[in-house]
Design an enzyme around this catalytic site. Structure first.
Site, PDB file in Angstrom:
ATOM      1  N   ASP A 156      26.290  46.137  45.826  1.00  0.00           N
ATOM      2  CA  ASP A 156      26.478  47.459  45.237  1.00  0.00           C
ATOM      3  C   ASP A 156      26.740  47.297  43.745  1.00  0.00           C
ATOM      4  O   ASP A 156      27.530  46.442  43.337  1.00  0.00           O
ATOM      5  CB  ASP A 156      27.637  48.205  45.878  1.00  0.00           C
ATOM      6  N   THR A 157      26.056  48.096  42.945  1.00  0.00           N
ATOM      7  CA  THR A 157      26.166  47.996  41.488  1.00  0.00           C
ATOM      8  C   THR A 157      26.871  49.229  40.931  1.00  0.00           C
ATOM      9  O   THR A 157      26.543  50.362  41.287  1.00  0.00           O
ATOM     10  CB  THR A 157      24.765  47.855  40.858  1.00  0.00           C
TER      11      THR A 157
END
Length: 206
Positions: A79-80
Protein backbone atom coordinates in the site's frame (compact mmCIF):
# COMPACT_ATOMS: atom_id res chain seq x y z
CA UNK A 1 12.57 -31.64 -8.64
CA UNK A 2 11.59 -29.06 -5.98
CA UNK A 3 8.03 -27.85 -5.98
CA UNK A 4 7.88 -24.15 -6.83
CA UNK A 5 5.64 -22.22 -4.48
CA UNK A 6 3.10 -19.90 -6.08
CA UNK A 7 3.04 -16.16 -5.54
CA UNK A 8 -0.27 -14.34 -5.06
CA UNK A 9 -0.26 -10.56 -5.47
CA UNK A 10 -2.96 -9.05 -3.26
CA UNK A 11 -3.43 -6.17 -5.69
CA UNK A 12 -4.85 -5.44 -9.10
CA UNK A 13 -2.42 -2.59 -9.79
CA UNK A 14 -0.99 -2.79 -13.33
CA UNK A 15 2.00 -0.80 -12.08
CA UNK A 16 2.86 -3.41 -9.44
CA UNK A 17 2.45 -6.23 -11.95
CA UNK A 18 4.77 -4.42 -14.38
CA UNK A 19 7.37 -3.79 -11.68
CA UNK A 20 7.39 -7.45 -10.65
CA UNK A 21 7.70 -8.44 -14.32
CA UNK A 22 10.71 -6.13 -14.56
CA UNK A 23 12.30 -8.33 -11.89
CA UNK A 24 11.37 -11.51 -13.73
CA UNK A 25 8.51 -12.32 -11.36
CA UNK A 26 5.03 -13.23 -12.57
CA UNK A 27 2.37 -13.73 -9.88
CA UNK A 28 0.29 -16.87 -10.28
CA UNK A 29 -2.80 -14.95 -9.22
CA UNK A 30 -3.96 -11.36 -8.68
CA UNK A 31 -6.26 -10.86 -5.69
CA UNK A 32 -7.25 -7.20 -5.24
CA UNK A 33 -8.52 -6.67 -1.70
CA UNK A 34 -11.28 -4.07 -1.38
CA UNK A 35 -10.67 -2.58 2.07
CA UNK A 36 -11.60 0.66 3.79
CA UNK A 37 -8.39 2.70 3.45
CA UNK A 38 -9.54 5.58 5.65
CA UNK A 39 -6.77 6.63 8.04
CA UNK A 40 -7.47 6.26 11.74
CA UNK A 41 -7.58 9.37 13.91
CA UNK A 42 -4.05 10.86 14.18
CA UNK A 43 -2.59 7.88 12.28
CA UNK A 44 0.91 8.58 10.92
CA UNK A 45 1.33 8.04 7.16
CA UNK A 46 4.03 5.40 7.76
CA UNK A 47 1.73 3.54 10.14
CA UNK A 48 -1.13 3.69 7.64
CA UNK A 49 1.01 2.16 4.86
CA UNK A 50 2.15 -0.59 7.22
CA UNK A 51 -1.34 -1.33 8.52
CA UNK A 52 -3.07 -1.43 5.14
CA UNK A 53 -0.44 -3.66 3.53
CA UNK A 54 -0.84 -6.12 6.43
CA UNK A 55 -4.63 -5.99 6.26
CA UNK A 56 -4.58 -6.72 2.52
CA UNK A 57 -2.20 -9.64 3.02
CA UNK A 58 -4.32 -11.08 5.82
CA UNK A 59 -7.51 -10.66 3.78
CA UNK A 60 -5.95 -12.55 0.87
CA UNK A 61 -4.74 -15.28 3.23
CA UNK A 62 -8.25 -15.64 4.63
CA UNK A 63 -9.66 -15.86 1.10
CA UNK A 64 -7.43 -18.81 0.12
CA UNK A 65 -7.65 -20.68 3.41
CA UNK A 66 -9.18 -24.10 2.78
CA UNK A 67 -8.47 -24.01 -0.96
CA UNK A 68 -5.91 -26.76 -1.64
CA UNK A 69 -4.93 -25.19 -4.96
CA UNK A 70 -3.53 -22.13 -3.18
CA UNK A 71 -2.60 -23.35 0.29
CA UNK A 72 1.10 -22.79 0.98
CA UNK A 73 1.43 -19.93 -1.49
CA UNK A 74 3.38 -16.76 -0.88
CA UNK A 75 1.15 -13.68 -0.63
CA UNK A 76 2.52 -10.21 -1.38
CA UNK A 77 0.57 -7.07 -0.53
CA UNK A 78 1.49 -3.39 -0.71
CA UNK A 79 0.00 0.00 0.00
CA UNK A 80 1.37 3.40 -1.01
CA UNK A 81 0.70 6.59 0.94
CA UNK A 82 1.64 10.12 -0.16
CA UNK A 83 1.84 12.87 2.46
CA UNK A 84 2.87 16.45 3.08
CA UNK A 85 4.04 16.48 6.67
CA UNK A 86 1.48 14.32 8.46
CA UNK A 87 -1.27 15.25 6.01
CA UNK A 88 -2.22 12.17 4.00
CA UNK A 89 -3.29 12.85 0.43
CA UNK A 90 -6.15 10.86 -1.10
CA UNK A 91 -6.32 8.53 -4.08
CA UNK A 92 -8.74 10.86 -5.83
CA UNK A 93 -11.63 9.97 -8.05
CA UNK A 94 -12.89 13.56 -8.33
CA UNK A 95 -11.18 16.36 -10.24
CA UNK A 96 -11.64 18.70 -7.27
CA UNK A 97 -9.74 16.30 -5.00
CA UNK A 98 -6.92 15.91 -7.50
CA UNK A 99 -6.70 19.67 -8.02
CA UNK A 100 -6.44 20.29 -4.27
CA UNK A 101 -3.67 17.68 -3.96
CA UNK A 102 -1.64 19.12 -6.85
CA UNK A 103 -1.93 22.66 -5.46
CA UNK A 104 -0.67 21.36 -2.12
CA UNK A 105 2.29 19.53 -3.73
CA UNK A 106 3.26 22.49 -5.91
CA UNK A 107 6.74 23.75 -5.02
CA UNK A 108 6.90 21.61 -1.89
CA UNK A 109 8.60 18.53 -0.56
CA UNK A 110 6.56 15.46 0.26
CA UNK A 111 7.07 11.83 1.19
CA UNK A 112 5.91 8.56 -0.28
CA UNK A 113 5.63 5.54 1.99
CA UNK A 114 5.00 2.06 0.66
CA UNK A 115 4.26 -0.72 3.08
CA UNK A 116 4.99 -4.22 1.80
CA UNK A 117 3.80 -7.34 3.56
CA UNK A 118 4.75 -10.89 2.62
CA UNK A 119 2.93 -13.94 3.96
CA UNK A 120 5.22 -16.96 3.75
CA UNK A 121 4.04 -20.52 3.07
CA UNK A 122 4.15 -21.20 6.83
CA UNK A 123 1.90 -18.13 7.35
CA UNK A 124 4.57 -15.90 8.87
CA UNK A 125 4.14 -12.18 8.12
CA UNK A 126 7.18 -10.16 7.06
CA UNK A 127 6.83 -6.39 6.70
CA UNK A 128 8.81 -3.37 5.58
CA UNK A 129 7.94 0.29 5.04
CA UNK A 130 9.99 2.21 2.48
CA UNK A 131 10.26 6.01 2.51
CA UNK A 132 11.10 8.27 -0.45
CA UNK A 133 11.33 12.06 -0.30
CA UNK A 134 10.47 14.18 -3.35
CA UNK A 135 10.10 17.82 -4.23
CA UNK A 136 7.86 19.13 -7.00
CA UNK A 137 8.56 22.24 -9.02
CA UNK A 138 6.15 25.13 -8.61
CA UNK A 139 3.24 24.09 -10.81
CA UNK A 140 1.64 26.69 -13.05
CA UNK A 141 -2.09 26.89 -13.59
CA UNK A 142 -1.47 25.44 -17.07
CA UNK A 143 0.54 22.55 -15.59
CA UNK A 144 -2.28 21.63 -13.20
CA UNK A 145 -5.15 22.09 -15.63
CA UNK A 146 -3.42 20.13 -18.40
CA UNK A 147 -2.45 17.33 -16.04
CA UNK A 148 -6.00 17.10 -14.72
CA UNK A 149 -7.26 16.90 -18.31
CA UNK A 150 -4.87 14.01 -19.00
CA UNK A 151 -6.66 11.82 -16.45
CA UNK A 152 -3.35 10.31 -15.28
CA UNK A 153 -4.08 11.37 -11.70
CA UNK A 154 -7.18 9.21 -11.32
CA UNK A 155 -7.00 6.72 -8.45
CA UNK A 156 -3.31 7.35 -7.77
CA UNK A 157 -2.00 8.17 -4.31
CA UNK A 158 -1.32 11.90 -4.13
CA UNK A 159 -3.08 12.44 -7.48
CA UNK A 160 -0.04 11.65 -9.60
CA UNK A 161 1.93 8.84 -11.20
CA UNK A 162 5.66 9.54 -11.43
CA UNK A 163 6.03 7.12 -14.37
CA UNK A 164 3.82 9.39 -16.49
CA UNK A 165 3.62 13.11 -17.21
CA UNK A 166 4.08 13.98 -13.53
CA UNK A 167 7.64 12.70 -13.71
CA UNK A 168 8.45 16.08 -15.27
CA UNK A 169 7.27 17.80 -12.07
CA UNK A 170 9.96 16.18 -9.90
CA UNK A 171 12.86 18.48 -9.04
CA UNK A 172 14.51 16.14 -6.54
CA UNK A 173 14.06 12.55 -5.41
CA UNK A 174 15.87 10.93 -2.48
CA UNK A 175 15.32 7.20 -2.08
CA UNK A 176 13.64 4.55 -4.22
CA UNK A 177 12.05 5.56 -7.53
CA UNK A 178 10.14 2.27 -7.79
CA UNK A 179 8.73 2.93 -4.33
CA UNK A 180 7.02 6.02 -5.75
CA UNK A 181 5.67 4.00 -8.67
CA UNK A 182 4.07 1.66 -6.14
CA UNK A 183 6.41 -1.21 -5.25
CA UNK A 184 10.03 -0.81 -4.05
CA UNK A 185 11.78 -3.47 -6.10
CA UNK A 186 15.05 -3.78 -4.18
CA UNK A 187 13.30 -4.38 -0.88
CA UNK A 188 10.55 -6.56 -2.36
CA UNK A 189 12.93 -8.90 -4.19
CA UNK A 190 15.22 -9.13 -1.14
CA UNK A 191 12.23 -9.96 1.05
CA UNK A 192 11.12 -12.73 -1.33
CA UNK A 193 14.62 -14.18 -1.67
CA UNK A 194 15.16 -14.03 2.09
CA UNK A 195 12.02 -16.09 2.63
CA UNK A 196 13.01 -18.76 0.10
CA UNK A 197 11.04 -17.64 -2.95
CA UNK A 198 12.86 -18.81 -6.07
CA UNK A 199 13.54 -15.54 -7.92
CA UNK A 200 16.77 -16.36 -9.72
CA UNK A 201 15.50 -19.50 -11.42
CA UNK A 202 12.83 -17.34 -13.03
CA UNK A 203 15.56 -15.12 -14.46
CA UNK A 204 17.07 -18.19 -16.14
CA UNK A 205 13.66 -19.10 -17.54
CA UNK A 206 13.42 -15.61 -19.07
Amino acid sequence: MAVTKKLILASGSPRRVELLAQSGIEPARLMPMDLDETPKRSEHPRSLARRLSAEKAKAALSAITGDPAWEGSYILAADTVVCVGRRILPKPELVSEASAALHLLSGRSHRVYTGICLVTPDRTLRQKVIDTKLRFKRLSTMDIESYLASGQWRGKAGAYGIQGIAGSFVVKLVGSYTNVVGLPLYETVNLLVGEGYDVHDRWLEG
